[in-house]
Scaffold this active site. Structure first.
Site, PDB file in Angstrom:
ATOM      1  N   THR A 138      -5.025  -6.931  11.025  1.00 15.22           N
ATOM      2  CA  THR A 138      -5.367  -5.676  10.333  1.00 15.22           C
ATOM      3  C   THR A 138      -4.855  -4.456  11.100  1.00 15.22           C
ATOM      4  O   THR A 138      -4.267  -3.550  10.512  1.00 15.22           O
ATOM      5  CB  THR A 138      -6.905  -5.559  10.181  1.00 15.22           C
ATOM      6  N   ASN A 160      -2.028   0.346   6.754  1.00 19.73           N
ATOM      7  CA  ASN A 160      -1.436  -0.866   7.322  1.00 19.73           C
ATOM      8  C   ASN A 160      -0.583  -1.668   6.344  1.00 19.73           C
ATOM      9  O   ASN A 160      -0.462  -2.882   6.447  1.00 19.73           O
ATOM     10  CB  ASN A 160      -2.522  -1.725   7.980  1.00 19.73           C
ATOM     11  N   GLU A 180      -9.774 -10.832  -7.304  1.00 19.42           N
ATOM     12  CA  GLU A 180      -8.816  -9.738  -7.121  1.00 19.42           C
ATOM     13  C   GLU A 180      -7.624  -9.874  -8.070  1.00 19.42           C
ATOM     14  O   GLU A 180      -7.108  -8.875  -8.574  1.00 19.42           O
ATOM     15  CB  GLU A 180      -8.356  -9.686  -5.656  1.00 19.42           C
ATOM     16  N   TYR A 183     -12.321  -1.989  -3.730  1.00 23.00           N
ATOM     17  CA  TYR A 183     -12.815  -2.147  -2.357  1.00 23.00           C
ATOM     18  C   TYR A 183     -14.341  -2.045  -2.275  1.00 23.00           C
ATOM     19  O   TYR A 183     -14.886  -1.722  -1.212  1.00 23.00           O
ATOM     20  CB  TYR A 183     -12.170  -1.112  -1.436  1.00 23.00           C
ATOM     21  N   LYS A 200       0.816  -1.223   0.000  1.00 26.09           N
ATOM     22  CA  LYS A 200       0.000   0.000   0.000  1.00 26.09           C
ATOM     23  C   LYS A 200       0.855   1.281   0.000  1.00 26.09           C
ATOM     24  O   LYS A 200       2.063   1.237   0.253  1.00 26.09           O
ATOM     25  CB  LYS A 200      -0.922  -0.031   1.230  1.00 26.09           C
ATOM     26  N   HIS A 233      -2.220  -5.414   1.665  1.00 27.76           N
ATOM     27  CA  HIS A 233      -3.523  -6.076   1.512  1.00 27.76           C
ATOM     28  C   HIS A 233      -3.271  -7.511   1.068  1.00 27.76           C
ATOM     29  O   HIS A 233      -2.357  -7.765   0.296  1.00 27.76           O
ATOM     30  CB  HIS A 233      -4.367  -5.374   0.443  1.00 27.76           C
TER      31      HIS A 233
HETATM   32  P1  ATP Z   1      -6.969  -6.328   3.812  1.00 23.04           P
HETATM   33  O1  ATP Z   1      -8.341  -6.624   3.234  1.00 23.04           O
HETATM   34  O2  ATP Z   1      -6.404  -4.998   3.398  1.00 23.04           O
HETATM   35  O3  ATP Z   1      -5.998  -7.432   3.678  1.00 23.04           O
HETATM   36  P2  ATP Z   1      -8.087  -6.959   6.317  1.00 23.04           P
HETATM   37  O4  ATP Z   1      -8.817  -8.044   5.618  1.00 23.04           O
HETATM   38  O5  ATP Z   1      -7.210  -7.289   7.461  1.00 23.04           O
HETATM   39  O6  ATP Z   1      -7.155  -6.156   5.372  1.00 23.04           O
HETATM   40  P3  ATP Z   1     -10.565  -5.474   6.206  1.00 23.04           P
HETATM   41  O7  ATP Z   1     -11.496  -5.534   7.347  1.00 23.04           O
HETATM   42  O8  ATP Z   1     -10.867  -6.267   4.972  1.00 23.04           O
HETATM   43  O9  ATP Z   1      -9.106  -5.813   6.743  1.00 23.04           O
HETATM   44  O10 ATP Z   1     -10.401  -3.949   5.812  1.00 23.04           O
HETATM   45  C1  ATP Z   1      -9.825  -3.579   4.585  1.00 23.04           C
HETATM   46  C2  ATP Z   1      -8.905  -2.408   4.780  1.00 23.04           C
HETATM   47  O11 ATP Z   1      -9.667  -1.289   5.202  1.00 23.04           O
HETATM   48  C3  ATP Z   1      -7.851  -2.596   5.886  1.00 23.04           C
HETATM   49  O12 ATP Z   1      -6.704  -3.254   5.466  1.00 23.04           O
HETATM   50  C4  ATP Z   1      -7.555  -1.146   6.250  1.00 23.04           C
HETATM   51  O13 ATP Z   1      -6.653  -0.557   5.317  1.00 23.04           O
HETATM   52  C5  ATP Z   1      -8.906  -0.483   6.108  1.00 23.04           C
HETATM   53  N1  ATP Z   1      -9.576  -0.443   7.414  1.00 23.04           N
HETATM   54  C6  ATP Z   1     -10.136  -1.484   8.083  1.00 23.04           C
HETATM   55  N2  ATP Z   1     -10.666  -1.099   9.256  1.00 23.04           N
HETATM   56  C7  ATP Z   1     -10.441   0.243   9.341  1.00 23.04           C
HETATM   57  C8  ATP Z   1     -10.732   1.255  10.303  1.00 23.04           C
HETATM   58  N3  ATP Z   1     -11.363   0.966  11.438  1.00 23.04           N
HETATM   59  N4  ATP Z   1     -10.333   2.510  10.033  1.00 23.04           N
HETATM   60  C9  ATP Z   1      -9.684   2.828   8.888  1.00 23.04           C
HETATM   61  N5  ATP Z   1      -9.389   1.937   7.935  1.00 23.04           N
HETATM   62  C10 ATP Z   1      -9.743   0.660   8.144  1.00 23.04           C
HETATM   63 MG    MG Z   2      -9.973  -7.805   3.837  1.00 21.55          MG
END
Ligand code: ATP
Ligand code: MG
Length: 137
Positions: free
Chosen positions: A91, A112, A126, A49, A9, A115
């Site tokens: 996450t 973070n 994806e 997304y 990212k 992804h």
């Molecule tokens: P990813 O899908 O990126 O691998 P993940 O599956 O661990 O991460 P998801 O719940 O799918 O997390 O959320 C997708 C992305 O949205 C996260 O990686 C993060 O960048 C963002 N995100 C998730 N929760 C929050 C939050 N509370 N505040 C801000 N951004 C968030």
């Molecule tokens: Mg995810």
């Protein structure tokens, strides 16, 4: 043999961490079988997304993903989806296990660093979002 879609990212590309993150993948036995650096528009980030459209952080997430180049990649290996998620860590970097990418490099739950796809169906979708079959070797 399984494949998953990974994204390095903007927070990580900005800090020049692509190589260090790729080393983590390779040390875990994941092969980088496709990779390109691209600049997403906010619209493209939004399409990627789309599942998160109703979440409160959707707009912020799309802005962030379009704020600098990303490196999109296909990782391949035995159980690649789960293995990649293990290497990424939780996450929220505050909850990520020591040694994981998010524990070592990420600053916040939003920014973070990486992804990774979360299931075989989403991995296939994806991967197809970013790559044609000919680009994966
Ligand atoms: P990813 O899908 O990126 O691998 P993940 O599956 O661990 O991460 P998801 O719940 O799918 O997390 O959320 C997708 C992305 O949205 C996260 O990686 C993060 O960048 C963002 N995100 C998730 N929760 C929050 C939050 N509370 N505040 C801000 N951004 C968030
Ligand atoms: Mg995810």
């Amino acid at each position: 043999i399984e494949r998953t879609l990974s994204i390095i990212k903007p927070d990580a590309t900005r800090r020049n961490l692509t190589g260090k993150i790729n080393a983590k993948f390779e040390e875990a036995g994941l092969r980088i079988v496709a990779q390109k650096r691209i600049q997403l528009t906010k619209e493209q980030a939004g399409a990627f997304y789309a599942v998160h459209k109703e979440r409160p952080f959707y707009d912020e997430l799309c802005e962030f993903m379009a704020s600098a180049p990303v490196v999109v990649q296909v990782l391949e290996g035995e159980g690649a989806i789960a293995r990649n998620r293990e290497v990424m860590g939780a996450t929220n970097p505050a909850d990520a296990a020591p040694g994981t990418i998010r524990a070592e490099f990420a600053d916040s739950v939003g920014e973070n660093s990486v992804h990774g796809s979360d299931a075989p169906e989403t991995a296939a979708e994806e991967i197809a979002f970013f790559f044609s079959g000919l680009e994966i070797v």
